[in-house]
Every structure is written in structure tokens, then in C-alpha cells.
Design a protein around this motif. Structure first.
Motif, mmCIF file in Angstrom:
data_model
loop_
_atom_site.group_PDB
_atom_site.id
_atom_site.type_symbol
_atom_site.label_atom_id
_atom_site.label_comp_id
_atom_site.label_asym_id
_atom_site.label_seq_id
_atom_site.Cartn_x
_atom_site.Cartn_y
_atom_site.Cartn_z
ATOM 1 N N HIS A 1 0.856 -1.182 0.000
ATOM 2 C CA HIS A 1 0.000 0.000 0.000
ATOM 3 C C HIS A 1 0.893 1.234 0.000
ATOM 4 C CE1 HIS A 1 -2.927 -2.987 0.996
ATOM 5 N NE2 HIS A 1 -2.528 -3.117 2.248
ATOM 6 N N PHE A 2 0.566 2.217 -0.823
ATOM 7 C CA PHE A 2 1.342 3.447 -0.870
ATOM 8 C C PHE A 2 0.412 4.636 -1.051
ATOM 9 C CE2 PHE A 2 1.021 1.783 -5.131
ATOM 10 C CZ PHE A 2 0.812 2.886 -5.940
ATOM 11 N N HIS A 3 0.893 5.808 -0.638
ATOM 12 C CA HIS A 3 0.097 7.032 -0.677
ATOM 13 C C HIS A 3 -0.143 7.441 -2.125
ATOM 14 C CE1 HIS A 3 -1.289 11.087 0.227
ATOM 15 N NE2 HIS A 3 -1.318 10.764 1.525
ATOM 16 N N ARG A 4 -1.381 7.734 -2.435
ATOM 17 C CA ARG A 4 -1.752 8.040 -3.813
ATOM 18 C C ARG A 4 -1.099 9.327 -4.307
ATOM 19 N NH1 ARG A 4 -7.585 8.486 -3.698
ATOM 20 N NH2 ARG A 4 -7.510 6.221 -3.393
ATOM 21 N N ASP A 5 -0.826 10.274 -3.391
ATOM 22 C CA ASP A 5 -0.297 11.570 -3.803
ATOM 23 C C ASP A 5 1.234 11.615 -3.778
ATOM 24 O OD1 ASP A 5 -2.932 12.406 -4.095
ATOM 25 O OD2 ASP A 5 -3.028 13.079 -2.002
ATOM 26 N N ASN A 6 1.831 11.314 -2.619
ATOM 27 C CA ASN A 6 3.290 11.440 -2.529
ATOM 28 C C ASN A 6 4.021 10.117 -2.732
ATOM 29 O OD1 ASN A 6 3.060 10.041 -0.066
ATOM 30 N ND2 ASN A 6 2.995 11.932 1.130
ATOM 31 N N ARG A 7 3.272 9.037 -2.926
ATOM 32 C CA ARG A 7 3.795 7.702 -3.254
ATOM 33 C C ARG A 7 4.624 7.082 -2.124
ATOM 34 N NH1 ARG A 7 2.966 6.457 -8.511
ATOM 35 N NH2 ARG A 7 4.760 5.076 -8.774
ATOM 36 N N PHE B 1 10.286 2.467 7.881
ATOM 37 C CA PHE B 1 10.889 3.198 8.993
ATOM 38 C C PHE B 1 11.536 4.492 8.499
ATOM 39 C CE2 PHE B 1 14.078 4.257 12.131
ATOM 40 C CZ PHE B 1 13.475 3.965 13.337
ATOM 41 N N HIS B 2 12.103 4.446 7.301
ATOM 42 C CA HIS B 2 12.824 5.606 6.775
ATOM 43 C C HIS B 2 12.002 6.421 5.779
ATOM 44 C CE1 HIS B 2 16.626 4.825 8.773
ATOM 45 N NE2 HIS B 2 16.463 3.544 8.507
ATOM 46 N N GLY B 3 10.687 6.134 5.687
ATOM 47 C CA GLY B 3 9.808 6.969 4.890
ATOM 48 C C GLY B 3 10.046 6.905 3.395
ATOM 49 N N MET B 4 10.440 5.749 2.895
ATOM 50 C CA MET B 4 10.720 5.609 1.469
ATOM 51 C C MET B 4 9.437 5.543 0.652
ATOM 52 S SD MET B 4 13.892 2.888 1.737
ATOM 53 C CE MET B 4 13.967 2.647 -0.029
ATOM 54 N N THR B 5 9.564 5.796 -0.626
ATOM 55 C CA THR B 5 8.433 5.702 -1.546
ATOM 56 C C THR B 5 8.431 4.345 -2.235
ATOM 57 O OG1 THR B 5 9.612 6.525 -3.494
ATOM 58 C CG2 THR B 5 8.652 8.173 -2.001
ATOM 59 N N ILE B 6 7.325 4.043 -2.901
ATOM 60 C CA ILE B 6 7.240 2.806 -3.670
ATOM 61 C C ILE B 6 8.314 2.775 -4.756
ATOM 62 C CG2 ILE B 6 5.496 3.788 -5.235
ATOM 63 C CD1 ILE B 6 5.451 0.147 -4.064
ATOM 64 N N ASP B 7 8.661 3.935 -5.305
ATOM 65 C CA ASP B 7 9.671 4.001 -6.361
ATOM 66 C C ASP B 7 11.077 3.767 -5.820
ATOM 67 O OD1 ASP B 7 7.682 4.929 -8.395
ATOM 68 O OD2 ASP B 7 7.593 6.639 -7.030
ATOM 69 N N ASP B 8 11.316 4.136 -4.555
ATOM 70 C CA ASP B 8 12.646 3.951 -3.957
ATOM 71 C C ASP B 8 13.036 2.486 -3.861
ATOM 72 O OD1 ASP B 8 13.077 6.675 -3.577
ATOM 73 O OD2 ASP B 8 12.180 6.667 -1.567
ATOM 74 N N LEU B 9 12.049 1.593 -3.829
ATOM 75 C CA LEU B 9 12.369 0.171 -3.696
ATOM 76 C C LEU B 9 13.250 -0.316 -4.836
ATOM 77 C CD1 LEU B 9 8.936 -1.360 -2.564
ATOM 78 C CD2 LEU B 9 10.958 -0.924 -1.154
#
Length: 452
Positions: free
Chosen positions: A383-389, A414-422
Motif C-alpha cells: 500500500h502506498f500514498h496516492r499523492d506522494n507515493r 521506517f525511513h519513509g521511502m516511496t514505492i519508487d525507492d524500492l
């Protein structure tokens, strides 16, 4: 004069705090009051003790009261039940159970580590022989002692949460015909429904019957023992019943002393584990846990968190400075040959918080496609935030490889990464252990392709 530290509760949080205090203050007087006869043991291991995977009680005990006294000069007093906190006098009132007398003990700094207790509704028949909870070492010993004298064959586990599922497996391993009842429309309600369905299928495949939407109204039996669990829909034969519908923080004495409570009546603490009353700290299953994703106090009682909070409380009690960084709600459980794990928020939690989110769900092999693999593929839900991802949470089910991915996800959350950071993570790869793109990265790729 040496400072006196009083700790109420001798399990994970309490003994972690005591050990840390001794490191910080070699001269301080440390007294630990524990109402039971054992301390510092692994509660999470109790289902495996009952199931015979852990053969001896002593294997679950990290250190004894004697160990703490001889090695750290910590005065652990077993069978001492604290009856009252008296903040205005900086005292605790204690009942010495073996001596059958009360004493008053002053303190300079107090830690409340009273933990949690099993929830047992006021059902008729809850005290029948053959009805147990599985929360403490004493519970496990009573159950095993009873099994030595009786030969039950039909077990009903009331509650389909973590401990209920582990207990169901343990009883199945011992040869019981096991039935799991749950009030909710799915097992493990902290998980999304698709993951819960995998768990239910696993239980059924191993011969465990599952009945959902079953509201228990009582238990039937006589002086010889329990005979059935009665719900609004019917009756389920049983000669052994385990009540496992959850736990509650043991916070009644704190409330009576004027200490502020938070979610689910857990003792409200700040990042240093301080309560609203000077020189009183709280940690572990009786206290709140700051949730990094929710950005608010929460109540997620786990042994890992209790040990961390105890250590941090100990540093601060002895005059140092340490802060609890918070949790992201990571948990994992084995159900026969399957593992399920979660971290962050579930769909229900996102909905309850009003967070705009998207979900990506995939199935993937945990190793290279050409390397032999006979186990089930992983099911991943992110699950990820629709706006800031930003990542909000995720869940994984499967055979091997679940634990590795959930810890990567927990670190990312824990470090607030986005889905794209993976996709940028430098993760270990060799054909027996992973594919060139880890399943988490594959899920991120699916999201990015949908965006293109």
C-alpha cells in the motif's frame, strides 16, 4: 545516598530496564517486583513449548532471578504483587504472597512494566476444567499438567489471531482434532482479506476446521470438564478449550494513581517512556507505542518493542538521554508450512485514517525462475500514498523468503521511502536466494508501468 529504582514486572521490559540501569548506575539500588515465580522468559515461545517443539521450560528462560542478583546485583523479588502506586509519597504498596503480608516500599524512580493480560469475557463456563488461556508460563504449565492427567481429543481454539493460530498448530501437532472459532468475518483481522484467506486455506489443508462469524455465548460442561463451546449459531464439541481472543494492557493501578492512559487504556508515555507523573516511567505491553506511519500513539504489544522500550526507559531512569524511535507495526507468524508477515498499515487502517492509498498485489517466486523451487510462490501486497507515493504498508504470504522481504519493507517504512525507492535498493542476489529483481522491486515495477 544511592538512588533506589523500583521496577514492577519482571519480564521483557522490566528486566531490560533493570540491566540498563545497572550499566548506567553501578551504585544504584534496583528492586524488581514480580508477582509470578519466573522472570525474563519468552512468552512468544509458549505455543511451541505446548506443541513440543521446545522440549524444556528452561530453554524459554533467558535468565533467572539468581542470575540477575549474582551477575548484576539486581534484587528480584518473586511472588511480590504490587497493589498500589502512591506517587504523592513516592511509594508502592506490595503484597508478599508467600509471607501473606503487605509492605510499603519507597522509590526514587519507578518503572511500570506490568505487561498485558489475556482477555476472557464473562462467559458462563469459562472456569470449567479443560478451559485455558495461553499468555504466561504459568498458563502453559497448567495446560501441560492437565494434559498429563487427561486424554482430550477435541480442541477448540477461540480466536484466530497470532497466538490462536500458533496454538491451533501446536495442538494439531499433539494429535488433537482442532477447530478454530472467530467472531470476525476473517482470520487475523490485522491482515488484508486476501492474506487471511491464504491462512484459512492452509489450516483447512492440514485438517483444522475454521468457523468465522461465530459469536461465543458460553461453554457447557460439568465438574469433570468442558464438553462444548456454544455460539449464537450452534454448538462445537470440545474437551479442551483455549481462549485466545487478544490481550489488554494491565494499567488499572496506573489509572488509579492518576497516570494518564492512551489508546486501548495503555499507559501513555512520551518518547523517553515518561508518564505524566514525575519519576514514573512505563514500558512494554502496558504502555503505548508511537507509530511512525500513523504519527500517533498506538498499542501494538510485541516482545521486540518491550525489550527496546525497557532498555530506553532504563537509560532515562538512570539520568541518561535516550528516545524511542517508534514502531511501524511489523509482525510475522508461522502457520504450518506457510508464513505470513506484515509491516505498516493494512487496508482497514488506511481506510480508518482516511489516507488516500493505492494497492499493488503480485505473486512472485522468491528465487530465480530457473532454480529448482517446489514451495509456493510469494503473495505480496503493498500500500502506498496516492499523492506522494510514500509506502504505507505491506503484507506477504508464502513459504520461504517471507521473513527477508518483510524486514526490507519494515526498513523502508521506517525511513519513509516511496514505492519508487524500492527499485534503487541494492539487495543480495544469487539464484538460490533471489532473482535479479527482488519481489518487492517487481511490485514497484508493476506500479511504475501502470503510471506510464
Amino acid at each position: 545516598m544511592a538512588k533506589r529504582y523500583v521496577i514492577v514486572g519482571g519480564d521483557a521490559a522490566g528486566m531490560s530496564a533493570a540491566s540498563q540501569i545497572r550499566r548506567q548506575d553501578p551504585e544504584g539500588e534496583i528492586i524488581v517486583f514480580e508477582k509470578e515465580g519466573v522472570i525474563s522468559y519468552a512468552q512468544c515461545g509458549l505455543p511451541y513449548f505446548v506443541g513440543g517443539v521446545v522440549a524444556e521450560k528452561k530453554k524459554l528462560i533467558a535468565r533467572t532471578a539468581e542470575d540477575f542478583h549474582s551477575r548484576y546485583n539486581i534484587d528480584v523479588r518473586l511472588y511480590h504483587e504490587v497493589l498500589q502506586f502512591k506517587p504523592q509519597d513516592k511509594q508502592v504498596r506490595v503484597y508478599r504472597r508467600q509471607e501473606k503480608e503487605e509492605i510499603i516500599v519507597p522509590y526514587d524512580v519507578l518503572l511500570i512494566g506490568t505487561g498485558s493480560a489475556a482477555i476472557v469475557p464473562p462467559w458462563e463456563g469459562r472456569d470449567l476444567p479443560g478451559v485455558f488461556t495461553l499468555k504466561t508460563m504459568g498458563d502453559a504449565e497448567k495446560l501441560l499438567a492437565w494434559l498429563e492427567e487427561h486424554t482430550p481429543t477435541k480442541a477448540v481454539v477461540i480466536g484466530g489471531g497470532y497466538i490462536g493460530l500458533e496454538t491451533a498448530e501446536a495442538l494439531h501437532t499433539r494429535g488433537f482434532k482442532v477447530t478454530v472459532l472467530d467472531l470476525a468475518p476473517q482470520l487475523i483481522p490485522t491482515f488484508d482479506a486476501p492474506i487471511a484467506e491464504i491462512v484459512q486455506d492452509t489450516l483447512k489443508r492440514h485438517g483444522v476446521e475454521v468457523y468465522l462469524n461465530e459469536e461465543v455465548v458460553g461453554l457447557e460442561g460439568d465438574e469433570k470438564g468442558v464438553r462444548a463451546v456454544v455460539t449464537k449459531n450452534g454448538s462445537f464439541p470440545a474437551d479442551l478449550v483455549i481462549i485466545s481472543i487478544g490481550v489488554r494492557p494491565v494499567s488499572e493501578l496506573a489509572r488509579e494513581a492518576g497516570i494518564e492512559l492512551g489508546p486501548r487504556n495503555a499507559i501513555l508515555v512520551n518518547e523517553r517512556l515518561q508518564t505524566n507523573i514525575s519519576d514514573i516511567f512505563a514500558a512494554g505491553d502496558c504502555a503505548t507505542h508511537f507509530h511512525r506511519i500513523k504519527n500517533a500513539p498506538d498499542y501494538v504489544p510485541l516482545g521486540t518493542t518491550a525489550n527496546k522500550q525497557g532498555r530506553i526507559a532504563g537509560v532515562n531512569m538512570a539520568g541518561g538521554y535516550a528516545r524511542f524511535a517508534g514502531i511501524v507495526g511489523t509482525a510475522i507468524v508461522k502457520v504450518f508450512d506457510r508464513t505470513i508477515a506484515r509491516s505498516g498499515l493494512s487496508e482497514k487502517e488506511c481506510d480508518a485514517l482516511g489516507v488516500p492509498y493505492q494497492t499493488v498485489s503480485i505473486k512472485a517466486r522468491p528465487i530465480s525462475h530457473y532454480y529448482p523451487w517446489e514451495d509456493e510462490v510469494l503473495t505480496l501486497r503493498l500500500h502506498f500514498h496516492r499523492d506522494n507515493r510514500k509506502l504505507l504498508g505491506g503484507q506477504i504470504a508464502g513459504g520461504g523468503g517471507v521473513d527477508k522481504r518483510i524486514d526490507v519493507l519494515a526498513t523502508a517504512l521506517f525511513h519513509g521511502m516511496t514505492i519508487d525507492d524500492l527499485q534503487a535498493l541494492d539487495l543480495a542476489y544469487a539464484p538460490p536466494y533471489n532473482s535479479v529483481w527482488d519481489p518487492l522491486q517487481q511490485a514497484a515495477t508493476v506500479v511504475q508501468r501502470g503510471k506510464e
